[in-house]
Design an enzyme around this catalytic site. Structure first.
Site, PDB file in Angstrom:
ATOM      1  N   GLY A 146       2.610   3.659   1.460  1.00 56.96           N
ATOM      2  CA  GLY A 146       3.124   3.925   2.809  1.00 56.96           C
ATOM      3  C   GLY A 146       3.725   5.311   2.942  1.00 56.96           C
ATOM      4  O   GLY A 146       4.019   5.781   4.038  1.00 56.96           O
TER       5      GLY A 146
ATOM      6  N   ARG B  30      -1.358  -1.145  -9.919  1.00 50.94           N
ATOM      7  CA  ARG B  30      -0.223  -2.066 -10.055  1.00 50.94           C
ATOM      8  C   ARG B  30      -0.704  -3.493 -10.245  1.00 50.94           C
ATOM      9  O   ARG B  30      -1.846  -3.809  -9.881  1.00 50.94           O
ATOM     10  CB  ARG B  30       0.629  -1.990  -8.772  1.00 50.94           C
ATOM     11  CG  ARG B  30       1.107  -0.592  -8.478  1.00 50.94           C
ATOM     12  CD  ARG B  30       1.051  -0.284  -6.979  1.00 50.94           C
ATOM     13  NE  ARG B  30       1.230   1.164  -6.737  1.00 50.94           N
ATOM     14  CZ  ARG B  30       2.407   1.768  -6.667  1.00 50.94           C
ATOM     15  NH1 ARG B  30       3.501   1.060  -6.740  1.00 50.94           N
ATOM     16  NH2 ARG B  30       2.484   3.072  -6.502  1.00 50.94           N
TER      17      ARG B  30
ATOM     18  N   ASP C 146       8.545   6.006   8.011  1.00 49.38           N
ATOM     19  CA  ASP C 146       8.135   7.343   8.465  1.00 49.38           C
ATOM     20  C   ASP C 146       7.282   8.081   7.432  1.00 49.38           C
ATOM     21  O   ASP C 146       6.877   9.217   7.655  1.00 49.38           O
ATOM     22  CB  ASP C 146       9.382   8.189   8.811  1.00 49.38           C
ATOM     23  CG  ASP C 146      10.323   8.327   7.622  1.00 49.38           C
ATOM     24  OD1 ASP C 146      10.006   7.793   6.534  1.00 49.38           O
ATOM     25  OD2 ASP C 146      11.391   8.951   7.779  1.00 49.38           O
ATOM     26  N   GLY C 147       7.061   7.439   6.285  1.00 50.66           N
ATOM     27  CA  GLY C 147       6.239   8.068   5.249  1.00 50.66           C
ATOM     28  C   GLY C 147       6.948   9.178   4.487  1.00 50.66           C
ATOM     29  O   GLY C 147       6.341   9.870   3.672  1.00 50.66           O
TER      30      GLY C 147
ATOM     31  N   GLY D 208       0.827  -1.209   0.000  1.00 50.74           N
ATOM     32  CA  GLY D 208       0.000   0.000   0.000  1.00 50.74           C
ATOM     33  C   GLY D 208       0.856   1.251   0.000  1.00 50.74           C
ATOM     34  O   GLY D 208       2.070   1.190   0.204  1.00 50.74           O
TER      35      GLY D 208
ATOM     36  N   ASP E  41       7.824   3.847 -10.003  1.00 46.46           N
ATOM     37  CA  ASP E  41       8.608   3.505  -8.816  1.00 46.46           C
ATOM     38  C   ASP E  41      10.100   3.439  -9.103  1.00 46.46           C
ATOM     39  O   ASP E  41      10.714   2.372  -9.094  1.00 46.46           O
ATOM     40  CB  ASP E  41       8.090   2.211  -8.171  1.00 46.46           C
ATOM     41  CG  ASP E  41       6.860   2.504  -7.323  1.00 46.46           C
ATOM     42  OD1 ASP E  41       6.247   3.565  -7.539  1.00 46.46           O
ATOM     43  OD2 ASP E  41       6.526   1.696  -6.446  1.00 46.46           O
TER      44      ASP E  41
ATOM     45  N   ARG F  69       4.119  13.277  -8.390  1.00 41.45           N
ATOM     46  CA  ARG F  69       4.264  12.288  -9.450  1.00 41.45           C
ATOM     47  C   ARG F  69       2.978  12.251 -10.258  1.00 41.45           C
ATOM     48  O   ARG F  69       1.883  12.235  -9.697  1.00 41.45           O
ATOM     49  CB  ARG F  69       4.554  10.941  -8.794  1.00 41.45           C
ATOM     50  CG  ARG F  69       4.703   9.814  -9.747  1.00 41.45           C
ATOM     51  CD  ARG F  69       5.497   8.714  -9.098  1.00 41.45           C
ATOM     52  NE  ARG F  69       4.719   7.977  -8.099  1.00 41.45           N
ATOM     53  CZ  ARG F  69       5.051   6.752  -7.695  1.00 41.45           C
ATOM     54  NH1 ARG F  69       6.105   6.150  -8.185  1.00 41.45           N
ATOM     55  NH2 ARG F  69       4.331   6.136  -6.783  1.00 41.45           N
TER      56      ARG F  69
ATOM     57  N   ASP G 117       4.468  -5.127  -7.238  1.00 42.56           N
ATOM     58  CA  ASP G 117       3.830  -3.868  -6.806  1.00 42.56           C
ATOM     59  C   ASP G 117       4.418  -2.671  -7.546  1.00 42.56           C
ATOM     60  O   ASP G 117       3.877  -1.570  -7.458  1.00 42.56           O
ATOM     61  CB  ASP G 117       3.992  -3.674  -5.293  1.00 42.56           C
ATOM     62  CG  ASP G 117       5.438  -3.739  -4.863  1.00 42.56           C
ATOM     63  OD1 ASP G 117       6.046  -4.814  -4.990  1.00 42.56           O
ATOM     64  OD2 ASP G 117       5.975  -2.709  -4.426  1.00 42.56           O
ATOM     65  N   ASN G 118       5.508  -2.879  -8.257  1.00 40.86           N
ATOM     66  CA  ASN G 118       6.106  -1.775  -9.004  1.00 40.86           C
ATOM     67  C   ASN G 118       5.831  -1.876 -10.504  1.00 40.86           C
ATOM     68  O   ASN G 118       6.458  -1.172 -11.298  1.00 40.86           O
ATOM     69  CB  ASN G 118       7.618  -1.730  -8.756  1.00 40.86           C
ATOM     70  CG  ASN G 118       7.935  -1.361  -7.307  1.00 40.86           C
ATOM     71  OD1 ASN G 118       7.118  -0.723  -6.640  1.00 40.86           O
ATOM     72  ND2 ASN G 118       9.078  -1.771  -6.820  1.00 40.86           N
TER      73      ASN G 118
END
Ligand code: AMP
Ligand code: MG
Length: 482
Positions: free
Chosen positions: A89, A180, A122-123, A87, A259, A173, A249-250
């Site tokens: 993050g 994905r 930490d995002g 997800g 990504d 972006r 996921d990429n």
């Protein structure tokens, strides 16, 4: 602001089943500054009217455009072969912007703070990683490769803590979507078949509407995704690009490069080339990218099996009937591309041997991938190239010349070669050196590189080959850059 000029926003993703996202505001930036704003892209998006203040407010996460419902997307994925829940993050989808040409793009902030998908992260993103993605994604765009793009780079004013403190950054972006392969894996594993169906119909409507009227739209969808992805990876192979982390996921469902983490460009031709510090087994090495794409497509098919038919065995047979065509389609398209690099568009069967022989020689003589093809295009023989001065190359060249230098072919040949062989790419040493100066506040090298990448096929005013510092690649490592 002229009152006729405003965002043209949709939030179609947030109307999907709620398992697919969480509502999420970006974190506020305490003392943001705009480092870059991509005015060309802003114009294409219909966002050219934004004032400096608005750019700073929106793309630092401090203000939502009116009408935007920001979310973080749920997805899973196979990372180095292992299934994981992931997800967004460290990203927030601000909204979708409809352009003056009526195309829909996701506007996403990357590095905008924690979300429920952050796990132990930490995002945040470092300014350096954001500048790297901005540069390389724009380079890919100008190289003619489908890619996400970068609208803005904001320095947040806060520190991001990794092994030491770094300046924090946020990248805006822009992508046709951020859906994905792993989004389908997530639905298959954690949501209902009904939700998988609703989502797949959404993706088909958004990206592949032409498959809707076929006998089995979901099967045609898989085939269309396969072709898009093959075309993408063939572009990567054309320019020597190593994505570095082709986890499912990429992989974008629309076949764009997304990504940008530990990606890099190959200098010396070697299919085993890998720069990513975490890719110890070479899973995502340059020459492995086609096999990994195939592997990833099987994962996608698996996730979509419930939609192919009610009978599991039949679904598997149907899925296999598409996937089984991969190898033949890829090989044909790859040879076509490689032959275009050699100026050959209508090939004979034994032309394939020209490609095979050249690549074998390039491995043997440790030739630079980009420079070899650029030298062939320019018709020059650089002094330092042991390949081009070798007898076996001269023998090969006679055969190639006999094929392409018939008077009717000559102009066509040059044209094809100039379009398919970049003369300059963002070389690893240039990227690293520019980033190093930029994070110390000196942006002149970075700006020069941003200019250079805008004309990768400029054989008119730029007819010299790039020089790579000897031994640079031996110790070069790239990082996921969080
Ligand atoms: P990536 O390596 O960028 O493809 O990210 C893989 C996963 O890790 C995704 O779910 C990201 O959202 C998450 N992630 C990466 N960096 C961070 C971070 N600094 N904080 C939270 N999540 C992160
Ligand atoms: Mg990722």
């Amino acid at each position: 602001m002229n009152k006729n000029q405003k965002w043209n926003i949709e939030n179609s993703y947030s109307e999907l089943p709620s398992c697919l996202f969480v509502n999420q505001l970006p974190e506020q930036s305490s003392n943001p500054t705009t480092k870059y704003f991509n005015t060309n892209l802003a114009l294409d998006l219909g966002l050219q009217f934004l004032s400096d203040k608005e750019i700073l407010d929106y793309f630092s996460g401090n203000l939502l455009p009116v009408g935007a419902k920001s979310i973080s997307q749920a997805y899973a994925g196979h990372q180095f072969g292992n299934f994981t829940m992931l997800g967004d993050g460290r990203a927030v989808l601000l909204c979708e912007q409809i352009t003056p040409k009526n195309k829909k793009y996701d506007i996403q902030l990357k590095g905008s703070g924690k979300t429920p998908f952050s796990r132990r992260g930490d995002g945040k993103a470092t300014l350096s990683s954001v500048l790297r993605e901005f540069l390389i994604s724009e380079a890919m765009y100008y190289l003619g490769v489908p890619t996400s793009r970068s609208l803005a780079v904001i320095q947040t004013g806060q520190k991001v803590y990794r092994e030491k403190p770094y300046d924090g950054g946020i990248l805006t972006r822009v992508s046709s979507s951020h859906i994905r392969f792993g989004t389908f894996e997530y639905l298959n594993r954690f949501c209902s078949n009904e939700e998988l169906l609703i989502f797949s119909n959404y993706v088909i409507d958004r990206h592949y509407p032409h498959v809707k009227n076929t006998e089995n739209p979901y099967l045609s969808f898989i085939e269309a995704v396969m072709i898009k992805q093959i075309d993408l990876v063939i572009h990567w192979m054309r320019i020597g690009f190593i994505h570095g982390v082709m986890n499912t996921d990429n992989m974008s469902i629309f076949g764009e490069t997304i990504d940008y983490g530990p990606c890099a460009f190959m200098n010396i031709y070697d299919p085993k080339t890998v720069f990513s510090s975490i890719d110890r087994g070479g899973r995502y090495a340059f020459g492995n990218q086609p096999d990994i794409l195939y592997w990833n497509l099987i994962v996608l098919v698996n996730a979509l099996l419930p939609l192919l038919s009610n009978d599991k065995k039949k679904s598997i047979d149907l899925g296999s009937s598409i996937i089984d065509k991969f190898s033949q389609i890829f090989t044909e398209k790859w040879y076509n591309m490689m032959l275009m690099k050699l100026g050959i568009s209508n090939r004979d069967n034994d032309d394939k041997e020209l490609v095979d022989l050249l690549l074998e020689m390039m491995i043997k003589f440790k030739s630079d991938y980009t420079n070899t093809f650029a030298a062939l295009t320019l018709g020059i023989e650089p002094e330092d190239s042991s390949l081009l001065s070798s007898d076996e190359f001269k023998f090969w060249k006679k055969r190639w010349t006999a094929q392409v230098d018939a008077p009717t072919n000559k102009n066509l040949k040059l044209d094809l070669m100039k379009k398919n062989n970049p003369i300059s790419i963002p070389r690893n040493h240039l990227v690293e050196s520019a980033l190093k100066s930029a994070v110390n506040g000196n942006f002149s090298e970075y700006d020069n590189l941003l200019n250079l990448i805008k004309n990768p096929y400029n054989y008119k005013s730029n007819n010299f080959l790039q020089i790579i510092p000897e031994g640079f690649d031996d110790s070069y490592k790239t990082f996921c850059g969080t």
